[in-house]
Scaffold this active site. Structure first.
Site, PDB file in Angstrom:
ATOM      1  N   LYS A 110      27.513  -4.697  14.668  1.00 58.73           N
ATOM      2  CA  LYS A 110      27.124  -4.816  16.101  1.00 58.73           C
ATOM      3  C   LYS A 110      27.781  -5.979  16.573  1.00 58.73           C
ATOM      4  O   LYS A 110      27.469  -7.267  16.188  1.00 58.73           O
ATOM      5  CB  LYS A 110      25.334  -4.974  15.894  1.00 58.73           C
ATOM      6  CG  LYS A 110      24.896  -5.289  17.369  1.00 58.73           C
ATOM      7  CD  LYS A 110      23.374  -5.643  17.279  1.00 58.73           C
ATOM      8  CE  LYS A 110      22.952  -6.471  18.450  1.00 58.73           C
ATOM      9  NZ  LYS A 110      21.585  -6.623  18.170  1.00 58.73           N
TER      10      LYS A 110
ATOM     11  N   THR B 173      15.181  -9.386  17.756  1.00 60.67           N
ATOM     12  CA  THR B 173      14.881 -11.000  17.228  1.00 60.67           C
ATOM     13  C   THR B 173      13.920 -10.654  16.010  1.00 60.67           C
ATOM     14  O   THR B 173      13.456 -11.673  15.526  1.00 60.67           O
ATOM     15  CB  THR B 173      14.461 -11.641  18.375  1.00 60.67           C
ATOM     16  OG1 THR B 173      13.463 -11.123  19.159  1.00 60.67           O
ATOM     17  CG2 THR B 173      15.546 -12.275  19.055  1.00 60.67           C
TER      18      THR B 173
ATOM     19  N   ILE C 196      13.821  -9.338  13.133  1.00 61.32           N
ATOM     20  CA  ILE C 196      14.227  -9.695  11.623  1.00 61.32           C
ATOM     21  C   ILE C 196      14.842 -11.369  11.594  1.00 61.32           C
ATOM     22  O   ILE C 196      14.537 -11.817  10.715  1.00 61.32           O
ATOM     23  CB  ILE C 196      15.209  -8.778  11.328  1.00 61.32           C
ATOM     24  CG1 ILE C 196      14.761  -7.413  11.047  1.00 61.32           C
ATOM     25  CG2 ILE C 196      15.990  -9.049   9.921  1.00 61.32           C
ATOM     26  CD1 ILE C 196      15.600  -6.154  10.855  1.00 61.32           C
TER      27      ILE C 196
ATOM     28  N   LEU D 273       5.728  -9.069  11.470  1.00 61.43           N
ATOM     29  CA  LEU D 273       4.836  -8.956  12.683  1.00 61.43           C
ATOM     30  C   LEU D 273       3.485  -9.505  12.690  1.00 61.43           C
ATOM     31  O   LEU D 273       2.805  -9.643  13.680  1.00 61.43           O
ATOM     32  CB  LEU D 273       4.620  -7.245  12.825  1.00 61.43           C
ATOM     33  CG  LEU D 273       5.875  -6.693  12.849  1.00 61.43           C
ATOM     34  CD1 LEU D 273       5.663  -5.064  12.628  1.00 61.43           C
ATOM     35  CD2 LEU D 273       6.435  -6.611  14.134  1.00 61.43           C
TER      36      LEU D 273
ATOM     37  N   PRO E 231      27.857  -9.945  24.703  1.00 63.08           N
ATOM     38  CA  PRO E 231      28.689 -10.232  23.278  1.00 63.08           C
ATOM     39  C   PRO E 231      28.236 -11.451  22.480  1.00 63.08           C
ATOM     40  O   PRO E 231      28.115 -12.388  23.001  1.00 63.08           O
ATOM     41  CB  PRO E 231      30.138 -10.373  23.866  1.00 63.08           C
ATOM     42  CG  PRO E 231      29.958 -10.909  25.181  1.00 63.08           C
ATOM     43  CD  PRO E 231      28.603 -10.753  25.646  1.00 63.08           C
TER      44      PRO E 231
ATOM     45  N   SER F 227       0.806  -1.059   0.149  1.00 61.79           N
ATOM     46  CA  SER F 227       0.071   0.024  -0.002  1.00 61.79           C
ATOM     47  C   SER F 227       0.827   1.301  -0.035  1.00 61.79           C
ATOM     48  O   SER F 227       1.871   1.168   0.613  1.00 61.79           O
ATOM     49  CB  SER F 227      -0.742  -0.107   1.020  1.00 61.79           C
ATOM     50  OG  SER F 227      -1.526   1.142   1.619  1.00 61.79           O
TER      51      SER F 227
HETATM   52  P1  FAD Z   1       5.528  -3.640   8.411  1.00 64.33           P
HETATM   53  O1  FAD Z   1       6.689  -2.867   8.611  1.00 64.33           O
HETATM   54  O2  FAD Z   1       4.518  -2.967   9.361  1.00 64.33           O
HETATM   55  O3  FAD Z   1       5.023  -3.527   6.935  1.00 64.33           O
HETATM   56  C1  FAD Z   1       3.533  -3.974   6.672  1.00 64.33           C
HETATM   57  C2  FAD Z   1       3.311  -3.609   5.079  1.00 64.33           C
HETATM   58  O4  FAD Z   1       2.137  -4.072   4.896  1.00 64.33           O
HETATM   59  C3  FAD Z   1       3.518  -2.244   4.783  1.00 64.33           C
HETATM   60  O5  FAD Z   1       4.363  -2.408   3.653  1.00 64.33           O
HETATM   61  C4  FAD Z   1       1.974  -1.759   4.272  1.00 64.33           C
HETATM   62  O6  FAD Z   1       1.959  -0.768   3.413  1.00 64.33           O
HETATM   63  C5  FAD Z   1       1.456  -3.183   3.943  1.00 64.33           C
HETATM   64  N1  FAD Z   1       0.016  -3.309   4.021  1.00 64.33           N
HETATM   65  C6  FAD Z   1      -0.575  -3.142   5.339  1.00 64.33           C
HETATM   66  N2  FAD Z   1      -1.940  -3.259   4.921  1.00 64.33           N
HETATM   67  C7  FAD Z   1      -1.955  -3.408   3.487  1.00 64.33           C
HETATM   68  C8  FAD Z   1      -3.315  -3.472   2.587  1.00 64.33           C
HETATM   69  N3  FAD Z   1      -4.564  -3.234   2.864  1.00 64.33           N
HETATM   70  N4  FAD Z   1      -2.759  -3.453   1.294  1.00 64.33           N
HETATM   71  C9  FAD Z   1      -1.560  -3.283   0.939  1.00 64.33           C
HETATM   72  N5  FAD Z   1      -0.531  -3.498   1.850  1.00 64.33           N
HETATM   73  C10 FAD Z   1      -0.690  -3.298   2.995  1.00 64.33           C
HETATM   74  N6  FAD Z   1      13.139  -6.015  14.764  1.00 64.33           N
HETATM   75  C11 FAD Z   1      14.721  -6.328  14.656  1.00 64.33           C
HETATM   76  O7  FAD Z   1      14.919  -7.383  14.169  1.00 64.33           O
HETATM   77  N7  FAD Z   1      15.528  -5.478  15.299  1.00 64.33           N
HETATM   78  C12 FAD Z   1      15.059  -4.522  16.058  1.00 64.33           C
HETATM   79  O8  FAD Z   1      15.760  -3.548  16.509  1.00 64.33           O
HETATM   80  C13 FAD Z   1      13.641  -3.924  16.175  1.00 64.33           C
HETATM   81  N8  FAD Z   1      13.194  -3.191  16.751  1.00 64.33           N
HETATM   82  C14 FAD Z   1      11.688  -2.966  16.783  1.00 64.33           C
HETATM   83  C15 FAD Z   1      11.294  -1.960  17.596  1.00 64.33           C
HETATM   84  C16 FAD Z   1       9.765  -1.837  17.818  1.00 64.33           C
HETATM   85  C17 FAD Z   1       9.344  -0.825  18.586  1.00 64.33           C
HETATM   86  C18 FAD Z   1       8.989  -2.715  16.852  1.00 64.33           C
HETATM   87  C19 FAD Z   1       7.595  -2.356  17.093  1.00 64.33           C
HETATM   88  C20 FAD Z   1       9.799  -3.537  16.059  1.00 64.33           C
HETATM   89  C21 FAD Z   1      11.114  -3.873  16.135  1.00 64.33           C
HETATM   90  N9  FAD Z   1      11.384  -4.756  15.318  1.00 64.33           N
HETATM   91  C22 FAD Z   1      12.924  -5.038  15.300  1.00 64.33           C
HETATM   92  C23 FAD Z   1      10.744  -5.387  14.543  1.00 64.33           C
HETATM   93  C24 FAD Z   1      10.651  -5.423  12.928  1.00 64.33           C
HETATM   94  O9  FAD Z   1      10.406  -3.895  12.990  1.00 64.33           O
HETATM   95  C25 FAD Z   1       9.701  -5.948  12.133  1.00 64.33           C
HETATM   96  O10 FAD Z   1      10.101  -7.185  12.300  1.00 64.33           O
HETATM   97  C26 FAD Z   1      10.017  -5.626  10.681  1.00 64.33           C
HETATM   98  O11 FAD Z   1       9.880  -4.332  10.445  1.00 64.33           O
HETATM   99  C27 FAD Z   1       8.967  -6.553   9.860  1.00 64.33           C
HETATM  100  O12 FAD Z   1       7.849  -5.421   9.784  1.00 64.33           O
HETATM  101  P2  FAD Z   1       6.692  -5.999   8.696  1.00 64.33           P
HETATM  102  O13 FAD Z   1       7.265  -6.167   7.243  1.00 64.33           O
HETATM  103  O14 FAD Z   1       6.283  -7.417   9.240  1.00 64.33           O
HETATM  104  O15 FAD Z   1       5.735  -5.084   9.097  1.00 64.33           O
END
Ligand code: FAD
Length: 518
Positions: free
Chosen positions: A75, A360, A362, A349, A93, A36
């Protein structure tokens, strides 16, 4: 045989999956990714796990191909500030302790306690973290600790199953830039990229997804659908109704507020580590990238309001936080009962998440992708493949949950309700018994969570001895053994650390050098 895959979501999970599937199956698999323009990605997720190098190796990307593009840094571990007491710090570490006379150096340390700092007495990497050293020389050579580390460049295409030695570092990177880089990687190799909103998910009479309907690009059909829609979990949890098992009772942190802070590389030495600084209702992460720092406060909303959390974070960052926009995030902690149901598999997620204390998120994605390739559906055995996939993915997340709960139980800090409650809160089933065991014998393969979850006994030991809240006893038998070899090894660790600190460039200089070569 599944021949076409539709991935919904273009965050880190979506693009890691798309590019990996192309690297694994090439043109034999059609991959479409729809994301999206209107729903933003989570915008955090910058620190990684030491197995991440296998992801890049599998894609055939060397550090020079992607690190500068993603403002990446090294890291060597995680630095924990104030978890034991105000002003105290220690490192987790990426280094296994050595073995002396058949016994871990950690056990010898507990008997001899040459100083109060287990990490710096037994780990060369912890000393490099203190000195803010790079793990590489300017000409690219990797530090050696004598444990047979293999340079990623020499390993070739590999997976996490090939992580036989503990590699000394992971990376920190800008996740948005990584998704951009992987967009180029994937589309160059034939991923069809659709920028549109998914507005409906159609399910046939067998419960399989037949297509997703987009706002402007029509229906997208496929044999397998990968739900990468983030916490929304549009396909798996929402449409297919797969239950989500919350971990909230054992891990209460459910919120975060994040800032992106510009950083002058020349002004500040850059630690080769992610920092987790304990706070009144959680902890603040600090992740140094090239040119900026990612930082955020992970907290429990039962103990702290979003306004308080943002104030705390801004005060922690100081004047550099002025005028920066804060990103408030509500976190869904736990996992789907099954991450793969019918022809829909959730990755990222949408599948599950625990607070990012050990970076963890990623790692979960990478694990899920590797397992997806191994369990890729092909016909009659699909149900058994799904059962096997779901079991493995669930074990990984449940195991990490246990390890994280240990962080709070074993932390000596006890100065307010948040930290006190952590000691009496419900624990995952077997953890209480394991902790009793670890008090008389440090963790080993037989006493930690019994399935693969990314963490080895040495990580548990590093946390228990660093956090300082458990009354851990040395092995009585060591008092009857000759300690000459152990004393020598402890000295060797110190000598090696000193020599490496003297010869390795600083992390900041090395990263500046990498980016200059771009
Ligand atoms: P998102 O990044 O939320 O992507 C969702 C995607 O779905 C987007 O492209 C969106 O456009 C799409 N989408 C949603 N609805 C629709 C729809 N109706 N139609 C089309 N597309 C849609 N992980 C680590 O490994 N190290 C870290 O240090 C770390 N820190 C974090 C800190 C926080 C506070 C949080 C919450 C998470 C952290 N994570 C970390 C986890 C990491 O951010 C996620 O695992 C990673 O970004 C993957 O996210 P995602 O792609 O699952 O979801």
């Amino acid at each position: 045989m599944s021949k076409s895959v539709v991935i919904v979501g273009g965050g880190t999970a979506g693009w890691m999956t798309a590019s990996y599937l192309k690297a694994a199956f090439g043109d034999r698999l059609a991959v479409t990714l729809v994301e999206s323009r209107n729903v933003p990605t989570i915008g955090v997720g910058e620190a990684s796990f030491s197995t991440i190098r296998h992801f890049f190796a599998y894609l055939g990307l060397e550090e020079s191909d992607w690190m500068p593009e993603c403002h990446a840094t090294y890291k060597l571990g995680i630095r924990y500030d104030n978890w034991r007491a105000e002003g105290h710090h220690f490192y987790h570490p990426f280094e296994r302790p050595r073995t002396v006379e058949g016994v871990s150096l950690a056990d010898w340390w507990l008997r001899k306690k040459p100083s109060a700092d287990y990490d710096r007495d037994c780990s060369v990497i912890a000393a490099l973290c203190e000195a803010k050293s790079s793990p590489r020389q300017f000409e690219g050579g990797l530090l050696t600790l004598g444990a047979g580390e293999q340079d990623p460049a020499a390993v070739g295409r590999s997976t996490m199953a090939q992580q036989t030695t503990q590699f000394p570092y992971a990376y920190q990177f800008d996740a948005t830039l990584l998704a951009k880089l992987l967009t180029g990687y994937g589309t160059d190799r034939g991923v069809r990229h659709v920028l549109d909103d998914v507005v409906d998910v159609a399910v046939d009479e067998h419960g399989d997804i037949s297509h997703v309907r987009t706002k402007e690009s029509g229906d997208l059909s496929g044999d397998l659908f990968v739900d990468c829609t983030g916490f929304r979990s549009l396909l798996l949890n929402k449409k297919l109704g797969v239950p989500f098992l919350s971990y909230q009772d054992t891990l209460p942190n459910d919120s975060a507020v994040a800032l992106r802070v510009p950083m002058e590389m020349a002004d500040q030495g850059m630690g080769p580590y992610t920092r987790a600084s304990a706070q009144a209702a959680g902890w603040i992460w600090t992740i140094p990238l090239y040119g900026r720092t990612g930082t955020g406060y992970v907290y429990a909303s039962d103990y702290c309001t979003p306004e308080e959390a943002e104030r705390t974070l801004r005060a922690y960052v100081g004047p550099a936080a002025e005028d920066l926009e804060a990103n408030h995030i509500r976190m869904r902690i736990g996992r789907s009962e099954n991450s793969w149901v019918n022809n829909c598999v959730a990755i990222g997620l949408s599948s599950g998440f625990v607070e990012p204390l050990e970076s963890t998120g990623i790692f979960f994605i990478q694990n899920a992708i590797e397992q997806l390739v191994k369990h890729f559906p092909g016909g009659r055995e699909d149900e058994q493949l799904r059962v096997s996939y779901n079991r493995q993915v669930a074990h990984v997340m449940d195991g990490v949950r246990e390890f994280l709960v240990l962080h709070y139980v074993a932390a000596k800090r006890n100065d307010n309700a948040y930290w006190r409650d952590a000691k009496t809160r419900t624990m995952p089933d077997a953890l209480a018994g394991r902790i009793e065991q670890w008090k008389v014998k440090l963790p080993d393969e037989d006493t930690i969570f019994p399935y693969y979850h990314g963490f080895e006994p040495y990580s548990y030991t590093a946390m228990i001895l660093g956090l300082g809240g458990l009354d851990v006893q040395p092995l009585p038998g060591l008092a009857l053994m000759d300690d000459i070899a152990a004393v020598k090894e402890l000295q060797l660790v110190r000598d090696q650390a000193r020599s490496l600190v003297e010869t390795l460039p600083s992390h900041a200089d090395y990263i500046a050098h990498v980016h200059r070569r771009r």
